[in-house]
Design a protein around this motif. Structure first.
Motif, PDB file in Angstrom:
ATOM      1  N   TYR A  40       0.831  -1.205   0.000  1.00  0.00           N
ATOM      2  CA  TYR A  40       0.000   0.000   0.000  1.00  0.00           C
ATOM      3  C   TYR A  40       0.868   1.259   0.000  1.00  0.00           C
ATOM      4  CZ  TYR A  40      -3.541   3.435   1.198  1.00  0.00           C
ATOM      5  OH  TYR A  40      -4.355   4.542   1.179  1.00  0.00           O
ATOM      6  N   VAL A  44       0.785   4.334  -2.775  1.00  0.00           N
ATOM      7  CA  VAL A  44       0.629   5.749  -2.419  1.00  0.00           C
ATOM      8  C   VAL A  44       1.807   6.575  -2.935  1.00  0.00           C
ATOM      9  CG1 VAL A  44       0.541   7.380  -0.493  1.00  0.00           C
ATOM     10  CG2 VAL A  44      -0.792   5.264  -0.392  1.00  0.00           C
ATOM     11  N   ALA A  68      -8.823   0.484   0.704  1.00  0.00           N
ATOM     12  CA  ALA A  68      -8.136   1.732   1.054  1.00  0.00           C
ATOM     13  C   ALA A  68      -7.922   2.608  -0.180  1.00  0.00           C
ATOM     14  CB  ALA A  68      -6.788   1.416   1.712  1.00  0.00           C
ATOM     15  N   CYS A  69      -7.587   1.983  -1.298  1.00  0.00           N
ATOM     16  CA  CYS A  69      -7.397   2.734  -2.553  1.00  0.00           C
ATOM     17  C   CYS A  69      -8.701   3.424  -2.957  1.00  0.00           C
ATOM     18  CB  CYS A  69      -6.945   1.800  -3.672  1.00  0.00           C
ATOM     19  SG  CYS A  69      -5.224   1.245  -3.532  1.00  0.00           S
ATOM     20  N   LYS A  71     -11.293   4.167  -0.955  1.00  0.00           N
ATOM     21  CA  LYS A  71     -11.651   5.160   0.056  1.00  0.00           C
ATOM     22  C   LYS A  71     -10.862   6.447  -0.118  1.00  0.00           C
ATOM     23  CE  LYS A  71     -11.816   5.771   5.095  1.00  0.00           C
ATOM     24  NZ  LYS A  71     -11.509   5.151   6.408  1.00  0.00           N
ATOM     25  N   ASN A  72      -9.595   6.325  -0.521  1.00  0.00           N
ATOM     26  CA  ASN A  72      -8.721   7.493  -0.665  1.00  0.00           C
ATOM     27  C   ASN A  72      -8.615   7.992  -2.104  1.00  0.00           C
ATOM     28  OD1 ASN A  72      -7.756   7.796   2.173  1.00  0.00           O
ATOM     29  ND2 ASN A  72      -7.011   5.722   1.831  1.00  0.00           N
ATOM     30  N   ASN A  73      -9.521   7.504  -2.948  1.00  0.00           N
ATOM     31  CA  ASN A  73      -9.609   7.966  -4.342  1.00  0.00           C
ATOM     32  C   ASN A  73      -8.290   7.843  -5.104  1.00  0.00           C
ATOM     33  OD1 ASN A  73     -12.399   8.797  -4.220  1.00  0.00           O
ATOM     34  ND2 ASN A  73     -11.719  10.532  -2.987  1.00  0.00           N
ATOM     35  N   LEU A  74      -7.561   6.750  -4.854  1.00  0.00           N
ATOM     36  CA  LEU A  74      -6.333   6.501  -5.610  1.00  0.00           C
ATOM     37  C   LEU A  74      -6.698   5.940  -6.981  1.00  0.00           C
ATOM     38  CD1 LEU A  74      -4.090   4.916  -2.815  1.00  0.00           C
ATOM     39  CD2 LEU A  74      -4.310   7.313  -3.478  1.00  0.00           C
TER      40      LEU A  74
END
Length: 211
Positions: A40, A44, A68-69, A71-74
């Motif tokens: 991860y 990032v 997580a990607c 949720k964090n708009n990656l």
């Protein structure tokens, strides 16, 4: 510039094998990791176009990284490689916006096709997974198909054949905006969520009913 990729697997032989294979095919492997936290952090930091992740890793699973990607708009598109055929795991992958889902035993055979599809925004799921899910979950014609108009059914059929909105617009001689409006109506009628891949996956898994 070639597709930038991060690979993560807690099995060193699998990690090395996949990395060497894709490097030999000309892909740009910009990072690799043997646990979920490291994977991860690489995503990032390096912002790869694609992350190929084992589902089961220490610290963070591939599913948790995908979550997580999202949720964090990656923007990194996640491909999961796994031995899991469980419907619940697959459903989670869809929920977290995973673009690719490949069984480990077919990883080398399918990974290039998967990357090509994912790179242009089309989801790719191992045929073995699709077959398994069809047999266990998609063996009855969905009642919701009766709610669709002839035009909507035609569009769903084209989606099941991996056509983009532009492809469909060209095929039907309508605007992309009209296609997108149809897609929105179809998603509503089928009670699907609004994730980019949900309609494509539904259409693919129900393809045999779209005649």
């Amino acid at each position: 510039m070639n597709t930038s990729i991060v690979i993560a697997d807690d099995h060193p032989l699998m990690l090395r094998g996949l990395t060497d294979f894709l490097t030999s095919k000309g892909y740009n492997i910009i990072g690799s990791a043997e646990d979920g936290n490291a994977a991860y952090n690489l995503i990032v930091k390096l912002k790869p176009e694609i992350a190929i992740l084992d589902i089961r890793m220490p610290f963070k699973t591939g599913l948790e990284i995908a979550e997580a990607c999202k949720k964090n708009n990656l923007k990194t598109k996640v491909i999961l490689i796994t031995f899991d055929k469980e419907e619940g795991v697959y459903d989670q992958a869809v929920e977290f916006g995973v673009y690719g889902y490949i069984l480990k035993e077919f990883a080398v055979e399918e990974i290039e096709t998967c990357i090509r599809q994912v790179k242009i925004g089309k989801p790719y799921f191992s045929e073995e997974i699709a077959t398994y899910l069809k047999a266990s979950t998609f063996d009855k014609k969905p009642e919701a198909l009766k709610l669709l108009t002839k035009s909507e059914l035609k569009i769903v059929k084209l989606i099941s054949d991996s056509n983009t909105s532009q492809d469909i617009a060209d095929e039907l001689s309508i605007s992309v905006r009209t296609v997108d409006k149809h897609r929105s109506n179809i998603v509503h009628k089928l009670s699907l969520d609004n994730k980019p891949t949900s309609l494509s996956i539904w259409a693919t898994l129900n393809k045999k009913f779209l005649v």
